[in-house]
Design a protein around this motif. Structure first.
Motif, PDB file in Angstrom:
ATOM      1  N   ASN A  97       0.836  -1.193   0.000  1.00 11.52           N
ATOM      2  CA  ASN A  97       0.000   0.000   0.000  1.00 11.52           C
ATOM      3  C   ASN A  97       0.878   1.253   0.000  1.00 11.52           C
ATOM      4  N   GLY A  98       0.524   2.230  -0.818  1.00  7.73           N
ATOM      5  CA  GLY A  98       1.173   3.527  -0.767  1.00  7.73           C
ATOM      6  C   GLY A  98       2.586   3.586  -1.297  1.00  7.73           C
ATOM      7  N   ILE A  99       2.777   3.239  -2.576  1.00  6.47           N
ATOM      8  CA  ILE A  99       4.103   3.373  -3.187  1.00  6.47           C
ATOM      9  C   ILE A  99       4.554   4.834  -3.156  1.00  6.47           C
ATOM     10  N   SER A 100       3.628   5.758  -3.309  1.00  6.17           N
ATOM     11  CA  SER A 100       3.988   7.176  -3.334  1.00  6.17           C
ATOM     12  C   SER A 100       4.629   7.609  -2.017  1.00  6.17           C
ATOM     13  N   ARG A 101       4.131   7.096  -0.892  1.00  9.97           N
ATOM     14  CA  ARG A 101       4.722   7.456   0.403  1.00  9.97           C
ATOM     15  C   ARG A 101       6.123   6.883   0.528  1.00  9.97           C
ATOM     16  N   GLY A 102       6.312   5.659   0.054  1.00  6.37           N
ATOM     17  CA  GLY A 102       7.639   5.073   0.082  1.00  6.37           C
ATOM     18  C   GLY A 102       8.628   5.840  -0.770  1.00  6.37           C
ATOM     19  N   TRP A 103       8.154   6.319  -1.930  1.00  7.17           N
ATOM     20  CA  TRP A 103       9.015   7.106  -2.817  1.00  7.17           C
ATOM     21  C   TRP A 103       9.391   8.434  -2.154  1.00  7.17           C
ATOM     22  N   GLU A 104       8.423   9.069  -1.526  1.00  9.35           N
ATOM     23  CA  GLU A 104       8.699  10.338  -0.835  1.00  9.35           C
ATOM     24  C   GLU A 104       9.735  10.150   0.275  1.00  9.35           C
ATOM     25  N   THR A 105       9.637   9.036   0.997  1.00  5.66           N
ATOM     26  CA  THR A 105      10.612   8.756   2.052  1.00  5.66           C
ATOM     27  C   THR A 105      11.994   8.542   1.464  1.00  5.66           C
ATOM     28  N   LEU A 106      12.056   7.808   0.342  1.00  3.88           N
ATOM     29  CA  LEU A 106      13.333   7.564  -0.320  1.00  3.88           C
ATOM     30  C   LEU A 106      13.964   8.872  -0.794  1.00  3.88           C
ATOM     31  N   VAL A 107      13.163   9.744  -1.369  1.00  2.00           N
ATOM     32  CA  VAL A 107      13.671  11.037  -1.836  1.00  2.00           C
ATOM     33  C   VAL A 107      14.192  11.857  -0.664  1.00  2.00           C
ATOM     34  N   GLU A 108      13.460  11.843   0.441  1.00  2.00           N
ATOM     35  CA  GLU A 108      13.886  12.588   1.620  1.00  2.00           C
ATOM     36  C   GLU A 108      15.211  12.057   2.158  1.00  2.00           C
ATOM     37  N   GLN A 109      15.354  10.729   2.213  1.00  2.00           N
ATOM     38  CA  GLN A 109      16.581  10.131   2.733  1.00  2.00           C
ATOM     39  C   GLN A 109      17.758  10.341   1.791  1.00  2.00           C
TER      40      GLN A 109
ATOM     41  N   LEU B  88       9.125  11.944 -13.190  1.00  2.00           N
ATOM     42  CA  LEU B  88       9.221  10.698 -12.425  1.00  2.00           C
ATOM     43  C   LEU B  88       8.433  10.773 -11.120  1.00  2.00           C
ATOM     44  N   ASP B  89       8.527  11.896 -10.426  1.00  2.00           N
ATOM     45  CA  ASP B  89       7.861  12.027  -9.125  1.00  2.00           C
ATOM     46  C   ASP B  89       6.342  12.110  -9.259  1.00  2.00           C
TER      47      ASP B  89
ATOM     48  N   GLN C 284      19.604  11.206 -12.048  1.00  2.00           N
ATOM     49  CA  GLN C 284      19.812  10.594 -13.356  1.00  2.00           C
ATOM     50  C   GLN C 284      18.536   9.931 -13.851  1.00  2.00           C
ATOM     51  N   ALA C 285      17.818   9.246 -12.964  1.00  2.00           N
ATOM     52  CA  ALA C 285      16.559   8.603 -13.348  1.00  2.00           C
ATOM     53  C   ALA C 285      15.530   9.647 -13.767  1.00  2.00           C
ATOM     54  N   ARG C 286      15.473  10.746 -13.029  1.00  2.00           N
ATOM     55  CA  ARG C 286      14.543  11.817 -13.393  1.00  2.00           C
ATOM     56  C   ARG C 286      14.872  12.372 -14.778  1.00  2.00           C
TER      57      ARG C 286
END
Length: 559
Positions: free
Chosen positions: A330-342, A367-368, A355-357
């Protein structure tokens, strides 16, 4: 652990008990019994510097529970493996685990102590090789605590071992305790019997000496901050076979990786991430469904940045019953936001994200926003068998299914991808499947390579292969969540949870690609034939706790 230190346990058990045999029989047999059958009693003899400890029960009732599972062929294979192990450990054939060791051995605790740095004189560096820092050369440091539940049987075994050939031993005294050094094939083992209730073994003398210091009153693993609570609570599994205790996860990883030639020193940012996990306790047990593993991580709520949310579990109902593997959450977007923050604290990770962006931006995709932004609901990826079209050679395809509250952005992203495929000369066609409009990327003479469509107002799917699109869009049989196989593997896992990992072993073996990998090994096939499936899930009841559970679902043995 180096090989020279990994095979010391069984010979050392016997050699150490020669010490017990040298003690006056009356004193030994009438001495205090101690708490030799529980983890806490063993932990009181382990130095407080221990990084982790594993307690293995020898309760025959718990291990006998395993006998209710497995095909006759698998049970014979396991029995032969145990017999071969016994022959390897006791090459003269005069000693049997069942007759000579099992009657007296209580629970076994294996503790991992901080690695010992190898002295400069011990290093053998080839001439011309670059200098290697001495403090980076470390050896594993293991201490084993064996409970003695039957002193008479233990003494008989010690006397029997006196007749063994090829074993040299000598005694030394430390704080009034006799340490036995046993050497076999040039490999030393150090052992001591404490309080006539526990046998301690280690490949390093220093580990045994520290255990004696603990026995004499120095702080123990049982009294260590973070360890005492997890030792007393453990993990609730039926017929517990083993419990694992890690009182300070970050320190353990740091100690075990510092000095490893294969691993770089942990950067401060990585260590900060590790400190999110304060302690870990895990248990392995056997119940009517199979072998179950549970783990509980105690987290620092101030450092834990991920916002956990349980998954409703409804997404599983979108997959057909012949789905043989599935991952949901559940909630891939929240996981992505956490990864970006870290990533802000990790230059290499931040560079990779940029580079991915940049790569997807060429196709006018953010991408986001366009990829991860709308993936805010439940999701699942499933593998489904098929031998048609582009999937004929591998025997299966896959489907991604997402629930989203932002259908507009999801549709815009899929349109961008369709337009990108057209530029690559891929034919884009529409097809109605079970009353649903499906867009396909078609390859001449092979059918659809990829397909996507909406199952309802909020649920979109992307399928690899035309037959998989048919299976998802127009199900004519029951859904996966109602199948007996899925219920058997996941039905007893904790709820609520964050999603599932599910594997149906019987269906997996029928997939040509998988079957080709295992068909050459008959023993592997025998073992796999006894496994019904594998289920895994996770839960976080609060921000300071994370719970994991895995079930290896086994087939019951024939009556």
């Amino acid at each position: 652990m180096p090989e020279s230190k990994s095979k010391f346990f069984i010979p050392a058990v016997g050699a150490a008990l020669v010490v017990a045999g040298s003690i006056a029989a009356y004193t030994y047999l009438k001495g205090p019994s101690g708490s030799s059958s529980d983890a806490l009693g063993s932990a009181k003899l382990v130095p407080s510097t221990a990084l982790m400890a594993t307690y293995i029960t020898t309760d025959p009732q718990a291990w006998a529970k395993l006998q209710q599972f497995g095909t006759p062929e698998a049970q014979k294979l396991v029995a032969k493996g145990l017999e071969d192990f016994n022959k390897q450990m006791f090459s003269d054939g005069n000693v049997s685990y069942e007759k000579d060791i099992k009657p007296w051995v209580g629970g076994v605790m294996i503790a991992v102590l901080p690695p010992n740095s190898v002295k400069p004189a011990q290093l053998k560096v080839p001439s011309g090789a670059p200098n290697v820092p001495t403090n980076l050369q470390q050896e594993s440091n293991i201490l084993i605590v064996v409970g003695i539940k039957d002193k008479i049987s233990a003494l008989n075994f010690a006397n029997k071992l006196k007749s063994q050939k090829g074993v040299k031993s000598q005694e030394s005294d430390y704080q009034g305790q006799k340490i036995l050094e046993t050497t076999e094939n040039g490999k030393p083992t150090y052992s001591v019997v404490l309080n006539n209730s526990h046998l301690l073994l280690a490949p390093e003398k220093q580990a045994v000496e520290k255990a004696i210091d603990t026995f004499k009153g120095q702080s123990s693993f049982a009294s260590k901050e973070g360890a005492s609570s997890i030792l007393s609570k453990g993990v609730d599994v039926k017929n517990s076979l083993a419990q694992i205790y890690v009182p300070d996860y970050a320190v353990m990883v740091q100690q075990l990786t510092a000095g490893s030639q294969q691993a770089k020193q942990l950067p401060p940012q990585a260590l900060a991430q590790l400190k999110q996990i304060k302690s870990v306790v895990a248990g392995v047990g056997v119940d009517d469904a199979g072998v179950r593993v549970k783990a509980i991580a105690n987290l620092d709520p101030q450092l834990n940045k991920f916002q956990y949310q349980s998954s409703p579990g409804n997404i599983v109902g979108q997959f057909p019953t012949d789905t043989f593997a599935l991952i949901s959450g559940n909630g891939i977007s929240r996981g992505w936001e956490t990864l970006v923050e870290q990533s802000k604290d990790y230059p290499e990770m931040k560079q990779a994200l940029e580079q991915a962006r940049g790569q997807v931006k060429i196709a006018n995709i953010d991408l986001d926003k366009d990829i991860f932004g709308w993936m805010n609901g439940e999701f699942a990826f499933g593998a489904i068998p098929s031998n048609q079209g582009v999937l004929a050679s591998v025997g299966f395809g896959g489907a991604l299914v997402f629930d989203t509250s932002d259908r507009k952005t999801a549709e815009a992203t899929l349109t961008k991808l369709d337009n990108l495929a057209k530029v690559q000369q891929i034919n884009i066609a529409n097809r109605n499947i079970g009353g649903k409009d499906v867009t396909e990327w078609q390859i001449p003479k092979q059918g659809a390579l990829l397909a996507h469509g909406w199952l309802d107002q909020d649920t979109v799917f992307v399928a690899l292969g035309g037959p998989i699109a048919d299976a998802i869009s127009d199900r004519k049989n029951q859904s996966l969540d109602n199948s007996e196989a899925f219920k058997a593997v996941t039905g007893s896992l904790q709820k609520p949870n964050g999603g599932y990992f599910y594997l149906d072993m019987d269906k997996t073996k029928t997939v040509p690609l998988v079957n080709s990998l295992i068909s050459s090994d008959p023993n592997t096939i025998t073992i796999l034939n006894s496994i019904r499936g594998l289920g895994f899930t996770a839960n976080s009841p609060d921000k300071s706790t994370s719970e994991l559970e895995m079930l290896l679902a086994l087939k019951p043995s024939a009556k």
